[in-house]
Design a protein around this motif. Structure first.
Motif, PDB file in Angstrom:
ATOM      1  N   UNK A   1      48.547  64.802 -26.252  1.00  0.00           N
ATOM      2  CA  UNK A   1      47.663  63.553 -27.088  1.00  0.00           C
ATOM      3  C   UNK A   1      48.397  62.302 -26.768  1.00  0.00           C
ATOM      4  N   UNK A   2      49.651  62.380 -27.118  1.00  0.00           N
ATOM      5  CA  UNK A   2      50.505  60.969 -27.153  1.00  0.00           C
ATOM      6  C   UNK A   2      50.489  60.374 -26.064  1.00  0.00           C
ATOM      7  N   UNK A   3      50.793  60.983 -24.864  1.00  0.00           N
ATOM      8  CA  UNK A   3      50.621  60.239 -23.797  1.00  0.00           C
ATOM      9  C   UNK A   3      49.527  60.603 -22.882  1.00  0.00           C
ATOM     10  N   UNK A   4      48.500  60.837 -23.663  1.00  0.00           N
ATOM     11  CA  UNK A   4      47.164  60.712 -22.935  1.00  0.00           C
ATOM     12  C   UNK A   4      46.962  61.558 -21.543  1.00  0.00           C
ATOM     13  N   UNK A   5      47.692  62.545 -21.672  1.00  0.00           N
ATOM     14  CA  UNK A   5      47.634  63.604 -20.342  1.00  0.00           C
ATOM     15  C   UNK A   5      46.267  64.507 -20.101  1.00  0.00           C
ATOM     16  N   UNK A   6      45.547  64.551 -21.388  1.00  0.00           N
ATOM     17  CA  UNK A   6      44.358  65.368 -21.238  1.00  0.00           C
ATOM     18  C   UNK A   6      43.584  65.085 -22.556  1.00  0.00           C
ATOM     19  N   UNK A   7      42.457  65.508 -22.449  1.00  0.00           N
ATOM     20  CA  UNK A   7      41.452  65.521 -23.848  1.00  0.00           C
ATOM     21  C   UNK A   7      41.651  66.427 -24.861  1.00  0.00           C
ATOM     22  N   UNK A   8      41.889  65.875 -26.246  1.00  0.00           N
ATOM     23  CA  UNK A   8      41.984  66.629 -27.239  1.00  0.00           C
ATOM     24  C   UNK A   8      40.568  66.853 -27.651  1.00  0.00           C
ATOM     25  N   UNK A   9      39.881  67.764 -27.050  1.00  0.00           N
ATOM     26  CA  UNK A   9      38.395  67.802 -27.153  1.00  0.00           C
ATOM     27  C   UNK A   9      38.173  69.272 -27.174  1.00  0.00           C
ATOM     28  N   UNK A  10      37.319  69.910 -28.209  1.00  0.00           N
ATOM     29  CA  UNK A  10      36.872  71.100 -28.383  1.00  0.00           C
ATOM     30  C   UNK A  10      35.434  71.203 -28.919  1.00  0.00           C
ATOM     31  N   UNK A  11      34.689  72.246 -28.674  1.00  0.00           N
ATOM     32  CA  UNK A  11      33.433  72.424 -29.123  1.00  0.00           C
ATOM     33  C   UNK A  11      33.264  73.595 -29.737  1.00  0.00           C
ATOM     34  N   UNK A  12      32.463  73.863 -30.894  1.00  0.00           N
ATOM     35  CA  UNK A  12      32.168  74.811 -31.692  1.00  0.00           C
ATOM     36  C   UNK A  12      30.854  74.932 -32.067  1.00  0.00           C
ATOM     37  N   UNK A  13      30.517  76.104 -32.068  1.00  0.00           N
ATOM     38  CA  UNK A  13      28.804  76.604 -32.048  1.00  0.00           C
ATOM     39  C   UNK A  13      28.641  77.290 -33.072  1.00  0.00           C
ATOM     40  N   UNK A  14      27.188  77.373 -33.477  1.00  0.00           N
ATOM     41  CA  UNK A  14      26.852  78.304 -34.652  1.00  0.00           C
ATOM     42  C   UNK A  14      25.539  78.889 -33.966  1.00  0.00           C
ATOM     43  N   UNK A  15      25.572  80.032 -33.537  1.00  0.00           N
ATOM     44  CA  UNK A  15      24.571  80.669 -32.790  1.00  0.00           C
ATOM     45  C   UNK A  15      23.983  79.774 -31.910  1.00  0.00           C
ATOM     46  N   UNK A  16      22.687  79.583 -31.988  1.00  0.00           N
ATOM     47  CA  UNK A  16      21.838  78.707 -31.261  1.00  0.00           C
ATOM     48  C   UNK A  16      21.347  77.532 -32.054  1.00  0.00           C
ATOM     49  N   UNK A  17      22.038  77.403 -33.144  1.00  0.00           N
ATOM     50  CA  UNK A  17      21.418  76.418 -34.052  1.00  0.00           C
ATOM     51  C   UNK A  17      22.262  75.181 -34.065  1.00  0.00           C
ATOM     52  N   UNK A  18      23.471  74.868 -34.039  1.00  0.00           N
ATOM     53  CA  UNK A  18      24.242  73.804 -34.041  1.00  0.00           C
ATOM     54  C   UNK A  18      25.631  73.980 -33.175  1.00  0.00           C
ATOM     55  N   UNK A  19      25.728  72.529 -32.617  1.00  0.00           N
ATOM     56  CA  UNK A  19      27.088  72.471 -32.145  1.00  0.00           C
ATOM     57  C   UNK A  19      27.614  71.420 -32.520  1.00  0.00           C
ATOM     58  N   UNK A  20      29.219  71.581 -32.642  1.00  0.00           N
ATOM     59  CA  UNK A  20      30.155  70.338 -32.874  1.00  0.00           C
ATOM     60  C   UNK A  20      30.819  69.889 -31.825  1.00  0.00           C
ATOM     61  N   UNK A  21      31.122  68.692 -31.346  1.00  0.00           N
ATOM     62  CA  UNK A  21      32.012  68.430 -30.294  1.00  0.00           C
ATOM     63  C   UNK A  21      33.100  67.445 -31.283  1.00  0.00           C
ATOM     64  N   UNK A  22      34.435  67.850 -31.296  1.00  0.00           N
ATOM     65  CA  UNK A  22      35.360  67.353 -31.983  1.00  0.00           C
ATOM     66  C   UNK A  22      36.349  66.427 -30.644  1.00  0.00           C
ATOM     67  N   UNK A  23      36.680  65.365 -31.042  1.00  0.00           N
ATOM     68  CA  UNK A  23      37.708  64.588 -30.253  1.00  0.00           C
ATOM     69  C   UNK A  23      38.885  64.143 -30.890  1.00  0.00           C
ATOM     70  N   UNK A  24      40.060  64.239 -30.549  1.00  0.00           N
ATOM     71  CA  UNK A  24      41.108  63.814 -31.389  1.00  0.00           C
ATOM     72  C   UNK A  24      42.043  63.109 -30.240  1.00  0.00           C
TER      73      UNK A  24
END
Length: 212
Positions: free
Chosen positions: A159-182
């Motif tokens: 993350x410090x050297x921006x070598x790749x994305x700090x990205x992750x996805x979380x899902x609650x069945x077929x109801x909701x999804x969260x995308x989190x970036x750092x």
């Protein structure tokens, strides 16, 4: 004791009583102010916008004239996602957008912080949110490609050297999804410090597992 002395004593007693009352009032107001819960937006994806607005303690404008739009709270506010199974709470946010279509909330975009943070402060928020999601039953979407974020030297270096994305996805069945970036963020207020920004997007699932 003459009349003058009697009056002086009564006056002194009244002044002392007033000072005590004033002191107690100041203490009460101080503790009341500091114990107040932060303003919050309490909602869930798919509910009427007006239901969210009436429930929330943060001030937010009524739905606009258009059937499609978004609103931003007028003060800093935390998110309380109120689904009975998948609920969670964020820290207060300055950037917070609630979008709707035909009066129904369809997505939320926010940064769960008041300002860009030092790495150790930012990663604490990230790990707390991930822990809340795990406990509530959210699962990673495409975990091999977008693993959960961790507080490791390797992740920090990436993350410090921006070598790749700090990205992750979380899902609650077929109801909701969260995308989190750092990610690293250039903060003009702290030009010599390594600051980080967290962003969340919450909606109906839009990124699917390869097996779906």
């Amino acid at each position: 004791m003459n009349l003058s002395q009697h009056i002086d004593r009564r006056r002194s007693g009244l002044i002392l009583a007033l000072l005590i009352v004033l002191g107690l009032t100041v203490v009460y107001l101080y503790h009341s102010f500091n114990s107040r819960e932060p303003a919050e937006i309490a909602l869930v994806i798919g509910e009427p916008y007006e239901a969210m607005r009436q429930r929330s303690s943060a001030e937010i404008a009524p739905q606009g004239a258009s059937n499609i739009g978004f609103r931003i709270p007028k003060t800093n506010a935390r998110l309380r996602f109120i689904d009975p199974k998948y609920g969670f709470v964020t820290p207060p946010a300055r950037f917070f957008s609630v979008s709707y279509e035909n009066g129904i909330i369809n997505n939320i975009r926010m940064s769960p912080q008041i300002e860009p943070l030092l790495y150790e402060d930012a990663i604490k928020i990230v790990l707390d949110l991930q822990d809340q999601w795990r406990k509530a039953g959210w699962v990673l979407t495409r975990a091999g490609e977008f693993p959960a974020l961790e507080n490791t030297p390797e992740w920090h270096d990436t993350l410090s050297n921006m070598k790749g994305p700090g990205k992750t996805y979380w899902q609650a069945e077929d109801r909701y999804q969260i995308k989190m970036n750092l990610g690293r963020f250039k903060d003009d207020k702290h030009p010599d410090e390594e600051r980080y920004l967290i962003t969340l997007a919450i909606a109906k699932p839009w990124v699917r597992n390869y097996s779906d």
